[in-house]
Design a protein around this motif. Sequence first.
Motif, PDB file in Angstrom:
ATOM      1  N   THR B 144      20.013 -27.599  -8.888  1.00 63.43           N
ATOM      2  CA  THR B 144      21.258 -26.445  -8.372  1.00 63.43           C
ATOM      3  C   THR B 144      23.256 -27.805  -9.470  1.00 63.43           C
ATOM      4  O   THR B 144      23.873 -27.305  -9.183  1.00 63.43           O
ATOM      5  CB  THR B 144      21.758 -26.463  -7.790  1.00 63.43           C
ATOM      6  OG1 THR B 144      21.831 -27.385  -6.759  1.00 63.43           O
ATOM      7  CG2 THR B 144      20.575 -25.314  -7.816  1.00 63.43           C
ATOM      8  N   GLY B 145      22.664 -29.179  -9.240  1.00 63.29           N
ATOM      9  CA  GLY B 145      24.194 -29.751  -9.425  1.00 63.29           C
ATOM     10  C   GLY B 145      24.272 -30.015 -11.139  1.00 63.29           C
ATOM     11  O   GLY B 145      23.253 -29.494 -12.056  1.00 63.29           O
ATOM     12  N   ALA B 146      24.621 -30.864 -11.829  1.00 60.30           N
ATOM     13  CA  ALA B 146      24.557 -30.911 -13.852  1.00 60.30           C
ATOM     14  C   ALA B 146      24.303 -31.331 -14.426  1.00 60.30           C
ATOM     15  O   ALA B 146      23.702 -32.171 -13.818  1.00 60.30           O
ATOM     16  CB  ALA B 146      26.607 -31.112 -13.870  1.00 60.30           C
ATOM     17  N   ALA B 147      23.468 -30.462 -15.147  1.00 61.62           N
ATOM     18  CA  ALA B 147      22.768 -31.610 -16.089  1.00 61.62           C
ATOM     19  C   ALA B 147      23.584 -32.643 -17.051  1.00 61.62           C
ATOM     20  O   ALA B 147      24.790 -32.100 -17.101  1.00 61.62           O
ATOM     21  CB  ALA B 147      22.194 -31.210 -17.339  1.00 61.62           C
ATOM     22  N   PRO B 148      24.019 -33.408 -17.756  1.00 59.06           N
ATOM     23  CA  PRO B 148      24.371 -34.121 -18.891  1.00 59.06           C
ATOM     24  C   PRO B 148      25.040 -33.143 -19.490  1.00 59.06           C
ATOM     25  O   PRO B 148      26.710 -33.648 -19.856  1.00 59.06           O
ATOM     26  CB  PRO B 148      23.530 -34.913 -19.545  1.00 59.06           C
ATOM     27  CG  PRO B 148      22.367 -35.261 -19.023  1.00 59.06           C
ATOM     28  CD  PRO B 148      22.205 -34.039 -18.289  1.00 59.06           C
ATOM     29  N   ASN B 149      24.642 -32.127 -19.963  1.00 61.23           N
ATOM     30  CA  ASN B 149      25.351 -31.474 -21.065  1.00 61.23           C
ATOM     31  C   ASN B 149      26.836 -30.622 -20.316  1.00 61.23           C
ATOM     32  O   ASN B 149      27.198 -29.783 -21.341  1.00 61.23           O
ATOM     33  CB  ASN B 149      24.570 -30.696 -22.001  1.00 61.23           C
ATOM     34  CG  ASN B 149      24.190 -29.287 -21.076  1.00 61.23           C
ATOM     35  OD1 ASN B 149      23.794 -29.208 -20.107  1.00 61.23           O
ATOM     36  ND2 ASN B 149      23.768 -28.225 -22.145  1.00 61.23           N
ATOM     37  N   GLN B 150      26.100 -30.714 -18.598  1.00 59.39           N
ATOM     38  CA  GLN B 150      28.001 -29.574 -18.188  1.00 59.39           C
ATOM     39  C   GLN B 150      28.759 -30.778 -17.995  1.00 59.39           C
ATOM     40  O   GLN B 150      29.187 -29.870 -16.750  1.00 59.39           O
ATOM     41  CB  GLN B 150      26.768 -29.145 -17.162  1.00 59.39           C
ATOM     42  CG  GLN B 150      26.264 -27.725 -17.377  1.00 59.39           C
ATOM     43  CD  GLN B 150      25.402 -27.160 -16.300  1.00 59.39           C
ATOM     44  OE1 GLN B 150      23.945 -28.162 -15.695  1.00 59.39           O
ATOM     45  NE2 GLN B 150      25.127 -25.735 -16.452  1.00 59.39           N
ATOM     46  N   GLN B 151      28.067 -32.456 -17.865  1.00 59.45           N
ATOM     47  CA  GLN B 151      29.804 -33.264 -17.387  1.00 59.45           C
ATOM     48  C   GLN B 151      30.079 -34.046 -18.224  1.00 59.45           C
ATOM     49  O   GLN B 151      30.754 -33.650 -18.901  1.00 59.45           O
ATOM     50  CB  GLN B 151      28.846 -33.655 -16.085  1.00 59.45           C
ATOM     51  CG  GLN B 151      30.348 -34.054 -15.203  1.00 59.45           C
ATOM     52  CD  GLN B 151      29.279 -34.545 -14.276  1.00 59.45           C
ATOM     53  OE1 GLN B 151      28.144 -35.177 -13.960  1.00 59.45           O
ATOM     54  NE2 GLN B 151      30.147 -35.178 -12.598  1.00 59.45           N
ATOM     55  N   ALA B 152      28.643 -34.506 -18.335  1.00 56.29           N
ATOM     56  CA  ALA B 152      28.921 -35.891 -19.454  1.00 56.29           C
ATOM     57  C   ALA B 152      29.913 -35.511 -20.797  1.00 56.29           C
ATOM     58  O   ALA B 152      30.832 -36.011 -21.338  1.00 56.29           O
ATOM     59  CB  ALA B 152      27.508 -36.721 -19.070  1.00 56.29           C
ATOM     60  N   ILE B 153      29.113 -34.597 -21.458  1.00 62.45           N
ATOM     61  CA  ILE B 153      29.747 -34.154 -22.911  1.00 62.45           C
ATOM     62  C   ILE B 153      30.556 -33.543 -22.859  1.00 62.45           C
ATOM     63  O   ILE B 153      31.911 -33.653 -23.831  1.00 62.45           O
ATOM     64  CB  ILE B 153      28.027 -33.714 -23.667  1.00 62.45           C
ATOM     65  CG1 ILE B 153      26.968 -34.601 -23.381  1.00 62.45           C
ATOM     66  CG2 ILE B 153      29.212 -33.096 -24.923  1.00 62.45           C
ATOM     67  CD1 ILE B 153      27.036 -35.056 -24.775  1.00 62.45           C
ATOM     68  N   PRO B 154      31.055 -32.824 -21.998  1.00 58.00           N
ATOM     69  CA  PRO B 154      32.088 -31.236 -21.931  1.00 58.00           C
ATOM     70  C   PRO B 154      33.061 -33.031 -22.178  1.00 58.00           C
ATOM     71  O   PRO B 154      34.687 -32.795 -22.439  1.00 58.00           O
ATOM     72  CB  PRO B 154      32.579 -30.700 -20.700  1.00 58.00           C
ATOM     73  CG  PRO B 154      30.704 -30.467 -21.030  1.00 58.00           C
ATOM     74  CD  PRO B 154      29.988 -31.942 -20.781  1.00 58.00           C
ATOM     75  N   ALA B 155      33.545 -33.938 -20.589  1.00 61.69           N
ATOM     76  CA  ALA B 155      34.373 -35.263 -20.091  1.00 61.69           C
ATOM     77  C   ALA B 155      34.436 -35.887 -21.535  1.00 61.69           C
ATOM     78  O   ALA B 155      35.620 -36.076 -22.000  1.00 61.69           O
ATOM     79  CB  ALA B 155      33.881 -35.240 -19.117  1.00 61.69           C
TER      80      ALA B 155
END
Lengths: 567, 431
Positions: B144-155
Amino acid sequence: MRTVPVRPGPAVPCGLPAAARPIVRLCLVALVLLAFAVPAGATTDDDQFAAAVDALALGSYNDRVAAIEALAALGDPRAVAVLEALMARDLYTRKDTGAVVIGAPADSRRQVRPVDPVTGTIGEPVRTRSLAKIRVNNRVRRAIRSALGALTLADPEPARRLDAAQAVFTARDPDQLVPVRRALEHEADPDVRAALVQAAAAIELAAGSPAERLAAIAVLAESSDPAVQALLSERLLDRDGAPVEPDDEVRAAAADALDRIEQRIAMWRLVGDVYRGVSLGSVLLLAAIGLAITFGVMGVINMAHGEMVMLGAYTTFVLQDAIRTHAPGLFDWSLLIAVPLAFAVAGLVGIAIERGVIRFLYGRPLETLLATWGLSLILQQAVRTVFGPTNREVGTPDWMQGAFETAAGITLTYNRLVIIVFALAVFAVLLAVIRKSAFGLEMRAVTQNRRMASAMGIRTGWVDALTFGLGSGIAGIAGVALSQIDNVSPNLGQSYIVDSFMVVVFGGVGNLWGTLAGALSLGVANKLLEPTVGPVLGKILVLVAIILFIQKRPRGLFALKGRAVEA
Amino acid sequence: MSARVRTAAAAGVVGLAALVSGAALAQDAPPIKVGILHSLSGTMAISETTLKDVMLMLIDRQNAAGGVLGRPLEAVVVDPASNWPLFAEKARELIEQDEVAVVFGCWTSVSRKSVLPVFEELNGLLFYPVQYEGEESSRNVFYTGAAPNQQAIPAVEYLMSEDGGAAERWVLLGTDYVYPRTTNKILRAFLNANGITDADIFENYTPFGHSDWQTIVGQVKAFASAGKRTAVVSTINGDANVPFYKELANQGISAEDIPVVAFSVGEEELAGLDTAPLVGHLAAWNYFMSVDTEDNADFIDAWLDFIGDDARVTNDPMEAHYIGFNMWVQAVSQAGTTDVDAVRQAMYGQRARNLTGGVAVMNTNHHLSKPVLIGEIQDDGQFETVWSTDGVVVGDAWSDYIPESAKLTADWTYPWVCGNCEAPRFPVTAE
């Protein structure tokens, strides 16, 4: 709310005969209103300025940056307050009228006093929820800083003029060359002057004639600022490696200047690394020096040593909390007050541990190790239960905040400087206690020959307890210092226990000078290795080096000699 | 037992222990046990204790609303003490001895990796609430937490954009373990694909709990002085963040010059810090406490009432548990049973409201579709959203930027029924 200047037009029939009384009355009201609405000296500038301020509230970040530049270009001194408010997120739009206002603090936290950016009139307090904050991000803040730079070059405050000069240097906007030159004419402060000269040179390097560029390089070559280094290397080669500077002579001068700057920077880097090493060494010294007493002098393998450090840090936290609520004026002194208090708390716990557990285990190192390790877990969990598992914030007094900026971008932070001095002071005091005081004499007598000391009438058990208390108390003092640079959490002590043992063993068991030399050499070695091999590998290399060293000299750097060793 | 008494007990004040309200319902039906596997001691206690508390609150509220399937929920709390092998033991204890229907737990990736074989062997159900490095999709875990494409890449995309400062030189700082190393591998591949050469990337790892950041912050400063705009991506985890940010502030690195975007720093981590010198540094999450929605205001109120301390904060993993718990309750109600296989099937496509507005959806790769928010640190210790995705982003188990992962698909429905396959397990043959 902003006032909108209205000019009386022919539509207002004020020149009518006295018969039309109601109309006259209306005229009077209109005139009075006008007198209030149009402040003295109101010109179209006000309109322009107001429009520029209003533009700040509209559109995307992109538009906001453009609006800031446009506002700054007006050169209106009122813009400074507006931009500073925007920077501090104190600029709002009113939800009812859409006007832009500066929020000044009101009595209640839920209210602000709206200040009109054009007239400067302060309105009645309004609720913050009736205002919409104008959003800024890093890019907008950068634009504000650069705009403020141009606007505050003539500020009476030298610190702000320095900021302004630096902002001009970063922006390198050719339009700012004239204001910088003008500011240089009557700038008296040497720091600001130097920054202005550098800023002017940076602009000329980009936009001047070859002769001006040469002169600019001559100025910049004296700097050892990494930003100047970057500026010159950019001038030499662009990102694809092609030369930027068309003039051969200028290019040669720039390359030469770059070499000199790089040499100076390399030297400063080394100075910086050694300083950081000494700083790390001082932290190690603080953590280990108590252990040098309990382990080094008494021979007790005290795994709960780190928890004494933690108790000292929590004492600082509790004290600061009390000071914040009862005597906020004393806050700047809180760390100094915490030192004796932390010594007392950790020392008393130490004495209790010695009397309660350790004295039954003298001569049985393995059992001592296990028992003290268990104690360390108990203490950790006790603190976790009382204070909670989350980190506690220990504030930093003003005099420990900030940094001292040397050339070449090396920063010596005040908190680290204070800790270096503090560690050496603790070391000196401890040395004096052991060498000069009667208690130190008894302590040494007991550790060197317990039975003889006992025969001379020294209460050896009592001396043991006090010695252990002294070592623990010193660890508590270390906690006060470490609360400034590390997390105050129940795990604080764990991270220092291994390092402390390493320092004491490396320096030579039973020798305080050895602990000092051990701590400093480990710190400097670590920090010299870190930039090249990274912190993880650096630590491993140091550990391997210590293991090899101990193989060669099992008693450490400064081994005790003589009969005492065999006893 | 009369319905009135039951309602009175069930509607009992929030803050009542789960057991008490549970006991009132228990007269009708045996409780459904919910396992909570978060460290309450050791290094991770700082972060995980909060999640234990939020789970107790959610279970309380559910019981007050009548439980699930007419049965009350009962929390079974165990303490794996930040000890990775102990996580596996406690997980086994929860499933085998306590016979819990579901487990909410774990924080670090290494603890998740440690319990994974246990959940797969015993066919348990784990809800994992923390942002992580991806490259995994287990049949028995819902992420239920973020995968890399939901956190790292957008940042990173934000920092590359003009609004974010158009960074061209990158510093990747991380704690030395699996999450930062994998994330940075993905980020390096992503940066390279966007025309940034390795010469413009500086990668550095530090041990857990690193406290002396002088050298590294100095190195970052030197690296940033090469004339290109520089940004720092921090996957520094846990306690080490506090001394890191203190050193940044002391060395006078402002976010306008070198912005630092962090993936493991939330409101809870900032609570131990004076954030005035940190204004403008960033974090990427799917939730910020400052987000202004009715749902979020209600959640914060309930949390502050439950914990009894107005100074506490909410954070992203708490929202992840909130979404995960609500989805699990819905799935159990829909399936009419707590049987793991039935609940798993009911989870697919399950929708639950985000606290930040909008609706999260559980996908067949066991990852959520959630919005991504980027916030800047404010002087009050909160984040202000400066950028957010238009809609939701589908969590991607296998990164598209690592060649060997790009080929893999995670889909637990027919015909794939697989977490890491290059082809469906039940190929549909063309007639």
